[in-house]
Enzyme design. Structure first.
Site, short mmCIF file in Angstrom:
data_model
loop_
_atom_site.label_atom_id
_atom_site.label_comp_id
_atom_site.label_asym_id
_atom_site.label_seq_id
_atom_site.Cartn_x
_atom_site.Cartn_y
_atom_site.Cartn_z
N ASP A 27 7.60 10.84 -3.90
CA ASP A 27 7.68 9.58 -3.18
C ASP A 27 9.10 9.06 -3.39
OD1 ASP A 27 6.92 7.22 -1.94
OD2 ASP A 27 6.53 6.29 -3.87
N LYS A 68 7.63 -11.74 9.87
CA LYS A 68 8.59 -10.77 9.34
C LYS A 68 7.93 -9.41 9.34
CE LYS A 68 7.63 -10.79 4.48
NZ LYS A 68 7.46 -11.67 3.38
N THR A 123 10.20 5.30 -3.00
CA THR A 123 10.24 3.98 -3.60
C THR A 123 9.48 3.96 -4.91
OG1 THR A 123 10.14 3.20 -1.37
CG2 THR A 123 9.92 1.56 -3.10
N ASP A 172 4.24 6.64 -7.29
CA ASP A 172 3.88 5.50 -8.12
C ASP A 172 2.94 4.54 -7.42
OD1 ASP A 172 5.69 4.46 -6.28
OD2 ASP A 172 6.14 2.80 -7.63
N LYS A 174 1.03 12.59 3.88
CA LYS A 174 1.59 13.11 2.64
C LYS A 174 0.66 14.17 2.06
CE LYS A 174 4.12 9.01 1.13
NZ LYS A 174 4.40 8.11 0.03
N PHE A 190 -0.61 -8.71 6.59
CA PHE A 190 0.13 -7.46 6.68
C PHE A 190 -0.85 -6.30 6.60
CE2 PHE A 190 2.16 -3.83 4.74
CZ PHE A 190 3.32 -3.72 5.46
N ARG A 206 16.62 -1.46 2.20
CA ARG A 206 15.34 -1.63 2.90
C ARG A 206 15.46 -2.87 3.78
NH1 ARG A 206 11.06 0.62 -0.12
NH2 ARG A 206 9.64 -1.08 0.31
N ASN A 220 -0.18 4.39 -2.06
CA ASN A 220 -0.05 5.28 -0.91
C ASN A 220 0.24 6.72 -1.33
OD1 ASN A 220 2.41 4.63 -1.91
ND2 ASN A 220 3.42 4.49 0.08
N ASP A 221 0.48 6.95 -2.60
CA ASP A 221 0.74 8.31 -3.06
C ASP A 221 -0.51 8.96 -3.63
OD1 ASP A 221 3.48 7.94 -2.53
OD2 ASP A 221 3.65 6.84 -4.40
#
Lengths: 993, 343
Positions: free
Chosen positions: A383, A551, A385, A806, A786, A528, A585, A809-810
């Site tokens: 990953d 945003k 980030t 970390d 992934k 979000f 980012r 999402n991993d």
């Protein structure tokens, strides 16, 4: 159970549904079923079952050449070691269960508060929770001591995140407050979904006094959370015991097995065959012997009554030899392997060089079964980030209304690189500023002080549009609790520039604007999500205007902009490209002023969507989209995420060890590529970098073929061996061999193209191209993709893959890879909880692989070679002796020696070899990463090595048998007494062995 | 919780890893080779110095005067006492002490079913085991009459029962004088003092102690009559004890007697000899052979050139390998030097 119904304070009604009570049971055994159940489980292992069968064979006196204890003792030892381990684990679980089940909690009963045990709580009860208490079950928040029924919780036990989260009850129940009379009279009915393991999803409807109210996960306190900053709160129990989301998540994780395990199983099968073959030969030999000699020897040794001919005798002998030669498949093999892996895992836990002092975290081997694979890794999926970078977000630059702020300037107004000496902006005008924040561009502050409208609006939107919680324990010292570090950075930036987010309630946000406190009415938060990639808030300003602030990701947001800000958009997009090029980012910020009437209409639709039980999420996002359009662009933010220490060096070393590193990230391409250059995954002197960004099947295929044409033109020809191989349509588990390109190449592919490439017949095309590249970046990836990439490599390549990440999402990728490594970092503990190894810095990976992995692999290989060799040498003696003892299944050794050979006599050298051996010390293995190579090709223990062990074992046993035999033949002691008797012989041979 | 900083946890335990450089390995090889050759020579010559004299008296047709006994043995119902003799002469002194062995070939004392067919508790003199022999002894556990067999089992039943006497003719044509054979002290001390014990005497009589048992079927007399000597009869009879120590290989020797008394303590003087053999034991049925062996011994035991030869072979191999490695070393050392010069 499709839908769950329950009514508050009505145990009679709720008991008709048969919901479980709040007892949890994580233990597996009880006192009575421990022995049978545990034994049953253990005998499901092939090796144990084999020895049980052997034991039964030995109980038949006609064929048993060995006393029964030769098998029973080792088997008992092995079984009892495992059983004791299981028992200790289970006792701990029992104690834990008991402790948890007997905790006390306050229950509202008939207008009074009663203390009861956790396990007696039923669905529909109303319980009272106090500050710092753990939540008893999954409860619907009814009311709390805080205004508007707000309750703060910490969810560390659930997802590892330590920041506070806020839950809010619906207003009708928060009015109940702590009025016990009202609470016990509360008879709301709840209709909600059946128990599931989704932590962030809950839909339900509360019916109270004839009215329906929607419930979502914001109103649910989950078991495992801890109440914070809230004196008391009341809740209605929805899910209990095993139905709670915490327990539903406690499923057994899939068990990973190493290549070595598979190889071992194959070898054990080979040994079986070899064993069968030997027994067959010996049985035939026995038949011949009985026919030629034994028959005539009957004067002294008559045949047994049941032996009618030499054939019968031979059949019996087959089984006798089967028993004698059983030490070929050593029972202690599996136990020893476990012990060695455990020991090597402990070394990982103990290693001070993988201990990260700032966070007080040592490395952690969470599984003890994968060690030797650490020494064989060929592909690392990383990953970006939080793994390659620190995930500490710093507000670095911004673009407001077409102007970039944040570049460093020296006193003469020349642009300079920001460094330590660059003068920081003075925020002393703002009493509420965060002293740790630093910024290097004074022009922004000047614009701020001048009262630039756009700058103000920009920072106002940053201070309003977020889900950050603030804590103000000491007056003027604000601490922000942010769920994502990006948000924290943005809100902190706004705070320093003078738009201080001070506090929030569920309906208001208090902002101190340049020293002036203003309260904004919070009308709605448009959440979000990974799909929407944006969030918005709708507020009513003190001037009674309805404003929407939004945003989100630039790709999404620029499609929602009002046509009037096209030129600004183009300028801002240029700036964004600049930012991304620097590896920052980026987020876009926009706003919209909403007509009051439009808002009212929308609000109605919104609440309707909220109330629907089915497809609520789809409906909500439709409603959101109606609102989020015609946005006015404000600007963009750029946040810096610094590389972790030692990342480029680590990657260089891993590359030297011929480990390929792929970066799989959700970030945008430019950012990812920049990081890739910064940490040496891509190098300046590469021969070429391919970009795959086709939007359909055909373009993606062409792009992949083009890349392959450049790297290895002959691989596209029909005559290429891989093509010929693929054309033969091999059976499904086939492997694509390694192909060597003509240079160093890099490849970038984005998630959109990857979706096509992963489909159908393109996946082989993709794999062959991608695996030839030295560095690969996959950007814009979803968590599922992934995992798909990892699966793809796992399926067609005979290599060991490692995934490191970390964040939540991993997790899918960590679970998919052979080895999952979690980084204990900023983004919570999800990744770590699902990983096999947890480290706290990416740079420890080199030590984990090159030192610990290599040693573990070498040790395991040496152990296996040695172990098989010694058992062959040991066992084959019986084979040779058969030729001199009439194939009568006579053993060479004393029975006790056979019993304890593996268990006692040879366990120490084996264990010390496999726990202490270091072929080269750690300095050399890190200095010469090439030493890692043999592991990747599994050179130290494979079928060939095994055959070598077998041959060596045969040779050794030959020498060990025949030299003592010839020596002892007709030999006498120096007092003339003969010493060629069986006992002396077996003793001599034992010592030789 | 920082991990402990100990040599064990940090994997820094002191270790010694020998670097086998040429300067260490080569001398090692030569030293080991020389030591082995020396040892081998010593063993080989002392083994060669041992004299052995053996005679096959199986009596296969046309091999001396035991053939008659062997033929008579063919249809043996009750063992008949057949005697035969072996004449030999010594030209020089056969240096002493001389040991007399019998050797059997093709006799599988190490057969599993044979070697387990005994009851060690019975042989250790336990009265209860005496009358309840272990099942392993079957089919020699009980007689058809139901009487327990003592000693039970196939090993005991097949006790070697040929006997020998040695006669010496001092002068040619003179009378044969019997050479005293010491039949004691032929078994292991531990065997006849620990492992094998007679059952407790009943009224001072061994025969009564064995009352209620039957001898093995092949035995002409009960176990307590194996020898008239009360210290050498029953289970502790030395011939019996020697036999019960089963051989590891199908060809084996067992000690029959030591010659160490009177004039013969220094060895067998020159002259003609005669061994009188009482031929009882049938071996021809399974193709076995019976041999009688005279042998003396040295510091390293009996004659066995194998170990010496093995040491010699290994020692020579060491030296040979040493030379090969030396040649390789010298050649490649030169090359290395050249490489360095080239650089």
């Amino acid at each position: 159970e499709q839908v769950r119904y329950l009514q508050a304070n009505s145990r009679e009604l709720n008991s008709t549904f048969g919901y479980p009570n709040n007892t949890i049971k994580t233990s597996r055994y009880s006192v009575f079923n421990f022995l049978p159940l545990n034994l049953f489980e253990q005998f499901q292992r092939l090796a144990n079952a084999y020895f049980l069968i052997l034991l039964f064979l030995q109980l038949i006196p006609q064929i048993s050449p060995l006393a029964w204890y030769t098998t029973v003792i080792p088997l008992m030892v092995v079984l009892s070691i495992t059983a004791v381990k299981d028992a200790i684990d289970d006792v701990k679980r029992h104690q834990n269960d008991n402790h948890v089940n007997n905790r006390s909690v306050l229950v509202v009963m008939n207008g009074r508060i009663k203390e009861d045990k956790w396990m007696n709580i039923q669905v529909g009860d109303i319980i009272k929770l106090k500050n710092n208490q753990p939540v008893t079950a999954d409860v619907l928040l009814l009311s709390s001591s805080e205004p508007y029924g707000l309750t703060y919780i910490e969810t560390a036990e659930l997802d590892g995140e330590t920041n506070l989260k806020v839950k809010q009850s619906i207003s009708v129940t928060s009015n109940l407050e702590d009025n016990l009379g009202l609470l016990s009279a509360f008879d709301g009915k709840v209709r909600c979904e059946s128990p599931n393991n989704k932590l962030d999803k809950f839909t339900g409807i509360l019916t109270f006094k004839g009215k329906n109210y929607t419930l979502d996960h914001d109103k649910l306190l989950l078991r495992g959370c801890i109440i914070r900053n809230t004196d008391w709160c009341y809740g209605l129990v929805i899910y209990t015991g095993p139905d709670t989301k915490l327990m539903q998540n406690c499923e057994k994780s899939t068990f990973k097995r190493t290549h070595m395990d598979h190889l071992l199983n194959v070898l054990v099968l080979w040994i079986f065959l070899f064993l069968g073959g030997m027994c067959f030969i010996l049985a035939i030999g026995h038949g011949i012997w009985e026919n030629k000699k034994g028959y005539y020897f009957q004067d002294f040794l008559p045949w047994e009554e049941y032996v009618s001919s030499s054939v019968v005798s031979a059949i019996l002998t087959f089984w006798s030899y089967f028993i004698i030669l059983n030490t070929m498949v050593p029972i202690s093999l599996y136990v020893s392997v476990e012990i060695i892996r455990l020991g090597n895992s402990c070394y990982i836990n103990w290693d001070r060089k993988m201990y990260y002092a700032p966070k007080n975290t040592p490395a952690q081997a969470r599984t003890t079964t994968l060690n030797e694979e650490l020494g064989q890794v060929k592909y690392v999926f990383s990953d970006k980030t939080g793994t390659l970078t620190q995930n500490i977000m710093i507000f670095n630059k911004c673009s407001i209304n077409g102007t970039i702020y944040g570049r460093g300037y020296d006193k003469n107004g020349q642009r300079v690189e920001v460094s330590e000496e660059t003068e920081k902006v003075d925020f002393s005008y703002n009493k509420l500023a965060d002293p740790k924040f630093s910024f290097y561009d004074n022009t922004l502050v000047e614009a701020m002080k001048k009262g630039d409208h756009w700058v103000h609006l920009f920072f106002l939107s940053l201070s309003l549009c977020h889900t950050v919680m603030s804590e103000e324990k000491v007056e003027g010292k604000l601490v922000y609790q942010a769920q994502s570090p990006d948000e924290g950075a943005l809100v902190t930036a706004a705070r320093n520039f003078g738009f201080v987010f001070r506090s929030r309630t569920s309906e208001t946000i208090m902002v101190v604007e340049m020293g002036e406190t203003k309260v904004y009415q919070l009308l709605a938060i448009l959440d979000f999500s990974n799909v929407r990639k944006r969030m918005s808030v709708i507020v009513r300003t003190p001037e009674d205007r309805v404003m929407l602030f939004c945003k989100g990701a630039d790709t999404i947001l620029c499609q929602l902009l009002h046509p009037s800000c096209r030129s600004l958009r183009d300028v801002t997009m240029d700036h964004l490209d600049d930012f991304a090029f620097e590896g920052l980012r980026t987020l876009m910020v926009a706003y919209r002023e909403v007509d009051n009437a439009f808002y009212q209409a929308w609000s109605k639709k919104h609440s309707e969507a909220c109330l629907s039980l089915e497809n609520r999420e789809d409906k909500m996002s439709d409603v959101y989209e109606e609102m989020e359009k015609d946005l006015m662009l404000l600007g963009a933010t750029a946040i810096e995420d610094k590389l972790q220490d030692g990342v480029p060096e680590t990657i260089t070393i891993l590359n030297k060890a011929k480990i390929k590193i792929w970066v799989l990230t959700g970030d945008k391409q430019e950012t990812a590529v920049n990081i890739a250059y910064a940490c040496n995954i891509f190098e300046e002197e590469m021969d070429g970098i391919f970009i795959v960004e086709g939007k359909n099947d055909e373009t993606v295929r062409q792009e992949l073929r083009l890349a392959r044409n450049k790297m290895k033109p002959e691989s596209l020809l029909e005559s290429d061996p891989v093509n010929t191989y693929l054309n033969t349509k091999p059976q499904m588990p086939f492997r694509i061999p390694e192909e060597v390109p003509n240079g160093k190449y890099g490849l970038i592919i984005n998630g959109y193209s990857l979706a096509y490439a992963l489909e159908g017949n393109l996946e082989l095309e993709l794999l062959r191209t991608v695996c030839m590249c030295k560095g690969v970046i996959c950007c814009r990836m979803t968590p599922l993709q992934k995992a798909q990439v990892v699966e793809l490599v796992k399926r067609y390549k005979k290599v060991v893959t490692l995934a490191i990440g970390d964040g939540a999402n991993d997790v899918s990728m960590i679970k998919a890879a052979h080895i999952g490594v979690g980084i204990t970092g900023q983004e919570g503990m999800q990744a770590m909880l699902n990983s096999d190894y947890a480290i706290s810095q990416f740079r420890y990976l080199q030590r984990l692989l090159l030192v610990h992995g290599r040693w573990s692999y070498n040790r395991m290989c040496k152990f296996l070679s040695y172990f098989f060799y010694k058992n062959f040498a040991f066992t084959l003696m019986h084979f040779w002796y058969a030729f001199f003892s009439g194939f009568s299944a006579q053993t060479v050794y004393d029975t006790w020696f056979i019993t304890f050979y593996n268990l006692v006599y040879t366990s120490l050298p084996v264990l010390s070899l496999s726990l202490f051996d270091q072929d080269v010390n750690e300095t050399w293995s890190l200095r010469f990463p090439e030493l890692y190579d043999p592991g990747q090709h599994n050179l130290y223990f494979n079928k060939k090595e095994f055959v070598k062990c077998l041959v060596r074992g045969i040779y050794s046993s030959f020498v060990l048998f025949f030299i003592p035999m010839r020596t002892i033949h007709n030999s006498v002691h120096s007092d003339g007494k003969e010493i060629s008797d069986y006992q002396s012989f077996s003793l001599v041979v034992q010592y030789c062995t | 919780h920082q991990p402990d900083n100990t040599a064990f946890t940090q994997q820094r335990l002191p270790a010694w890893q020998p670097l086998l450089s040429a300067s260490i390995a080569l001398p090692l090889f030569f030293c080991a080779g020389l030591a082995f050759i020396g040892l081998g020579l010593g063993l080989f010559y002392s083994s060669n110095g041992i004299k052995e004299l053996e005679y096959d008296y199986t009596g296969n047709p046309g091999t001396g005067n035991c053939s008659a006994c062997a033929l008579a043995d063919q249809d043996r119902a009750p063992p008949l006492r057949c005697s035969c003799a072996w004449y030999f002469s010594l030209r020089e002194l056969f240096p002493g002490p001389v040991y007399l062995y019998y050797e059997l070939t093709n006799f599988y004392q190490n057969n599993r079913r044979y070697s387990v067919s005994r009851d060690d508790t019975q042989l250790s003199g336990l009265p209860s085991a005496l009358r309840h022999p272990a099942n392993e002894c079957a089919p020699y556990q009980r007689r058809a009459s139901g009487l327990p067999i003592a000693p039970c089992g196939a090993i005991a039943n097949s006790l070697f029962n040929d006997s020998f006497s040695l006669w010496h003719q001092r002068q040619p044509g003179g009378p044969y004088v019997e050479v005293p054979l010491d039949r004691t002290g032929i078994a292991w001390w531990t065997d006849c003092h620990v492992k094998f014990r007679n059952p407790p005497l009943v009224n001072g009589s061994l025969a009564l102690a064995f009352q209620g048992t039957a001898p093995p079927p092949n035995w002409p007399r009960p176990v307590y009559e194996l020898s008239p000597d009360p210290n050498n009869t029953g289970f502790i009879n030395q011939d019996f004890v020697v036999w019960m120590r089963t051989a590891a290989l199908p060809t084996f020797r067992k000690l029959y007697a030591r010659i160490r008394q009177g004039n013969y303590s220094t060895g067998l003087p020159r002259g003609a000899y005669l061994v009188n053999i009482t031929y009882n034991y049938p071996v021809r049925a399974f193709g076995g052979h019976k041999l009688i062996v005279f042998s003396n011994i040295s510091w390293m035991g009996g004659k066995n050139p194998f170990l010496g030869i093995a040491y010699l072979v290994v020692g020579s191999l060491c030296i040979l390998m040493g030379f090969v490695m030396l040649v390789v070393y010298i050649r490649y050392q030169d090359q290395n030097d050249e490489d360095e010069d080239a650089e």
